[in-house]
Design an enzyme around this catalytic site. Structure first.
Site, short mmCIF file in Angstrom:
data_model
loop_
_atom_site.label_atom_id
_atom_site.label_comp_id
_atom_site.label_asym_id
_atom_site.label_seq_id
_atom_site.Cartn_x
_atom_site.Cartn_y
_atom_site.Cartn_z
N ASP A 554 0.80 -1.22 0.00
CA ASP A 554 0.00 0.00 0.00
C ASP A 554 0.83 1.28 0.00
O ASP A 554 1.30 1.72 -1.03
CB ASP A 554 -0.98 -0.02 1.18
CG ASP A 554 -2.01 -1.13 1.06
OD1 ASP A 554 -1.72 -2.12 0.36
OD2 ASP A 554 -3.09 -1.03 1.64
N GLU A 787 -4.57 -6.85 12.98
CA GLU A 787 -4.03 -6.66 11.63
C GLU A 787 -2.54 -6.30 11.68
O GLU A 787 -1.75 -6.75 10.85
CB GLU A 787 -4.82 -5.55 10.93
CG GLU A 787 -4.38 -5.25 9.52
CD GLU A 787 -5.19 -4.13 8.89
OE1 GLU A 787 -5.10 -3.97 7.67
OE2 GLU A 787 -5.92 -3.41 9.62
#
Length: 817
Positions: A554, A787
């Site tokens: 990302d 996460e």
């Protein structure tokens, strides 16, 4: 005497004129003919061009070929026909059918429900702020047990399947609630157990009640299930109130809203007590005024804590229903599967024999079970586009059997996540993992492209912002399935001749070749031997550093100004791994592996790798491109407003303080810098390996007591927001998938003779211990796997539960690589 005919005299001047006219006519006809031919050629060319453009337009949504990877699904695979294949809801069951009968659970506590339906639980929502929830035991096929801590109340859901008949057999779900706080005994809770059929499932359902001992149930029939019944029984506690709803819902994604809009405040005729109740039959009418048959039935059962019910599904094709799967019969069957699970878990991972405590093993079982319990079955059509389409077009309709990263935030399939999931799943059940791989590769188009994010069906689509729905065929994801396949070949090579596994790999091989070729056509760089991720926005002025979503990392910093000169070291390493795996697979299948051997040798050549990606300045591996570190996000000057309304505050934009230049992006040190090491391309005696190991442990770079952070503190964009609204994502936090690859690589080099063997072993032991300790600590502190983890405190952050690749902690504990 007959008169003799006089011969005609010849006028030569007229003959010459006639010849001239004839020649002119022929010439004119010839010109017309040429003109006609030219027009015809042009028309054919235009038609051919249009046809070819049409062909190019259809390539993006044309399947790879007619031979499907998945050869057994639905009722042909009865042991996995039913399952907890709805990871996005707290509890739900469905079949592996395109249009399935689904069942599920909603609940609320009477004193907590709001007038707008607030307090009703259904979807796995982070905003519900549950203390914890997740499967604590699940074998992926036959049973599962889940615990949901909702404030002071513990809700337990479990299910057991029993095979039989021709339509997938029977199952029972048990739903109960308890509380450790005795003062809360008697608190009222409502379970809303529902059944729904999708519009195209070719079936019907109706509410049914038989006798006074049974709560309102359902009977029905679908194409896949045949006739069936669902019955509900109270086990523990007293049923205080019961009501039901039979109506037509507008879609599976609107079931909760349908319930909320149907709730009424009703008065019990006998006691006068008021209850929140469902209205029973609630007919819906279509645009033509005709009554729509019900496709959604909800039974609301209100009881007082502690309270427990059994929901029993029975197929009419099962002939022997003398011993209903409920009560003590269910309890015994559940215990049988639990015992078998723990036996298999120890056999696969050997945590007890490694000296782990009961608490630690319980943690590992829960982490692993929630991954298996998060496997979903989806059906629908992606939305895709290419440079040849005039906008997004639908992909073909397809099924996907896959694990998901997060039941709350990402309850759908992600291509690069699934390669990491596959390491865990294949360690448990290789055939289950091959089934998942087959489903994914049935999504490959004729170009060899697989859309990287799969949003199939109403439920999945309702959880995704519109801007992320369309997938573009120039954009890929790291080919992590090659990690899974490499793992399978090394760990299970001796068993691949069993159960048709070799046939599966034979069918898979051409698709793997096409996938490999797609990368080598669409993702190559401007120089030989270089690769560049597509999908970066070179025109944006909103992002501090244009994201590279396709890389999976990302907002990890790349060259500041994307252009054709970029070369990405991580992508080169992924392709080298893919080539090596294809070579190994080709050898197993008795194919010619030389092409892939040559490619791997070229891409893993340390001298060429160093020329392209080793920065002499920073003494580290890095990307290369048009780059400057001198960028900032600033508010633009306010624009003058000529109206009476105040000018709107503009969003921050990127300001470049120094012109970019072609260079190594060597001021950035982080996960990308480690890739030649991560994917084990470095020679064990390479001085570059020694430098990488030194940098891993060097204070202030990546090392923390909780794992390796994603970006060094010394990097210019460490902890920097990428836009005014996007906080750092891969710019400091600790990610478990990448740390797993680091530990795996350290283990690899610790087993090879060389000058860095002992240092690799020391780092291996320390990093593995830090990761396991922190992830487990955070699980017991917060109730979740996360996460990512904070690089300063080790605290879990991001979405939860994230029992996708964060569950790799189980393999770290088991030392399986």
């Amino acid at each position: 005497m007959a008169r003799q005919r006089k011969p005609l005299s010849v006028d030569h001047s007229h003959h010459k004129y006639a010849k001239k006219i004839t020649h002119h006519t022929e010439k004119k006809n010839s010109k017309v003919s040429y003109w006609r031919r030219g027009v015809m050629i042009i028309c054919l060319a235009i038609a051919g061009c249009i046809g070819y453009m049409g062909y190019l337009e259809t390539r993006v949504n044309t399947p790879f070929d007619d031979q499907k990877m998945v050869v057994k699904t639905g009722l042909a695979a009865p042991d996995v026909y039913w399952g907890s294949y709805r990871p996005g809801v707290y509890f739900g069951l469905k079949t592996r059918d395109p249009y399935s009968l689904v069942s599920g659970l909603m609940w609320y506590f009477t004193r907590h429900i709001g007038a707008d339906g607030g307090g009703i639980r259904h979807w796995c929502e982070q905003g519900d702020n549950l203390d914890r929830y997740g499967w604590i035991e699940h074998n992926g096929k036959n049973f599962g047990i889940q615990e949901i801590q909702d404030g002071p109340f513990l809700i337990t859901t479990s299910f057991v399947k029993r095979l039989g008949g021709d339509h997938g057999g029977d199952w029972t779900a048990r739903i109960g609630v308890t509380s450790k706080d005795q003062r809360l005994e008697g608190e009222q809770i409502s379970f809303l157990v529902y059944t729904a059929v999708e519009e195209k499932s070719k079936g019907w359902i109706k509410p049914e009640r038989v006798g006074s001992h049974m709560i309102t149930g359902v009977r029905g029939e679908t194409e896949g299930l045949g006739p069936f019944s669902i019955k509900m029984f109270s086990n523990v506690g007293k049923v205080l109130h019961e009501s039901y709803l039979s109506t037509s819902a507008m879609g599976l994604h609107l079931l909760k809203e349908t319930v909320i809009n149907s709730l009424r405040l009703a008065t019990d005729k006998q006691t006068g007590k008021k209850w929140i109740s469902l209205p029973g039959e609630l007919n819906s009418r279509g645009p033509d005024g005709k009554t729509i048959e019900p496709n959604f039935i909800v039974t609301q059962v209100t009881g007082s804590v502690p309270f427990e019910i059994d929901v029993v599904f029975e197929s009419s094709s099962v002939l022997d229903h003398r011993e209903i799967l409920r009560g003590d019969v269910y309890s015994k069957e559940l215990q049988k599967w639990r015992d078998e699970f723990h036996h298999s878990f120890e056999e696969k991972f050997q945590l007890q024999s490694k000296g782990y405590s009961e608490k630690e093993i319980k943690f590992a079982a829960a982490a692993f079970s929630n991954l298996l319990g998060g496997i979903g079955y989806f059906y629908g059509s992606s939305r895709v586009e290419s440079s040849h389409t005039r906008g997004p077009v639908p992909y073909w309709k397809a099924a996907l059997y896959t694990a998901v990263p997060s039941r709350s935030f990402f309850p759908r399939g992600f291509l690069w996540d699934e390669g990491f999931h596959g390491l865990l799943i294949s360690s448990w059940d290789i055939d289950m993992e091959l089934d998942i791989i087959c489903h994914w590769f049935d999504l490959m188009n004729i170009e060899g492209w697989i859309p990287r994010e799969q949003i199939l069906g109403q439920e999945a689509l309702s959880k995704v912002p519109e801007e992320f729905v369309t997938q573009r065929n120039t954009n890929g994801n790291p080919p992590t399935f090659f990690i899974t396949l490499s793992f399978i070949l090394k760990k299970f090579g001796h068993t691949l001749h069993e159960n048709g596994r070799l046939d599966t790999l034979e069918r898979l091989f051409p698709r793997l070749q096409a996938w490999f070729d797609w990368f080598n056509v669409t993702q190559i760089g401007d120089m030989p031997g270089t690769y560049r991720w597509r999908g970066r926005d070179g025109t944006t002025n909103r992002e501090l550093n244009p994201k590279t979503l396709t890389s999976g990392l990302d907002d990890y910093p790349r060259a500041s100004h994307p252009n054709l000169d970029e070369r990405h070291v991580d992508l080169r390493c992924w392709i080298a791994l893919a080539a090596n795996t294809l070579a190994d697979l080709a050898k197993l299948l008795s194919r010619n592996e030389q092409k892939y051997v040559n490619t791997f040798q070229y891409l893993s050549n340390n001298n060429i790798l160093d020329d392209l990606h080793w920065s002499p300045l920073s003494q580290s591996y890095s990307d290369y491109g048009l780059h400057t570190d001198m960028v900032e996000l600033k508010k633009p000057p306010p624009s003058r407003s000529h109206s009476h309304h105040p000018a709107q505050t503009a969003e921050k934009i990127r300001v470049v303080l120094k012109d970019p230049e072609l260079r190594f992006v060597d001021s950035t040190f982080g996960y990308v810098s480690l890739f030649p090491f991560l994917l084990q391309l470095l020679q064990p005696d390479s001085p570059k390996l020694g430098k990488v190991l030194e940098d891993i442990r060097r204070p202030g770079l990546l090392w923390t007591e909780y794992g390796l952070r994603s970006l060094a503190k010394s990097s210019p964009l460490y902890m920097k927001w990428n836009t005014e609204h996007d906080p750092p994502y891969w710019r400091a936090p600790i990610w478990i998938n990448m740390n797993y690859l680091v530990v795996r690589a350290l283990k690899h080099y610790s087993e090879l003779e060389g000058p860095y063997q002992q240092k690799s072993l020391m780092l291996y032991n320390d990093l593995r211990k830090n990761l396991v300790k922190n992830i487990m600590k955070e699980y017991y502190r917060t109730g979740y796997l996360w996460e990512q983890y904070n690089d300063k405190t080790g605290e879990g952050q991001g979405s939860r539960p994230f029992t996708g690749w964060s569950a790799l902690v189980v393999l770290l504990m088991a030392e399986i690589y």
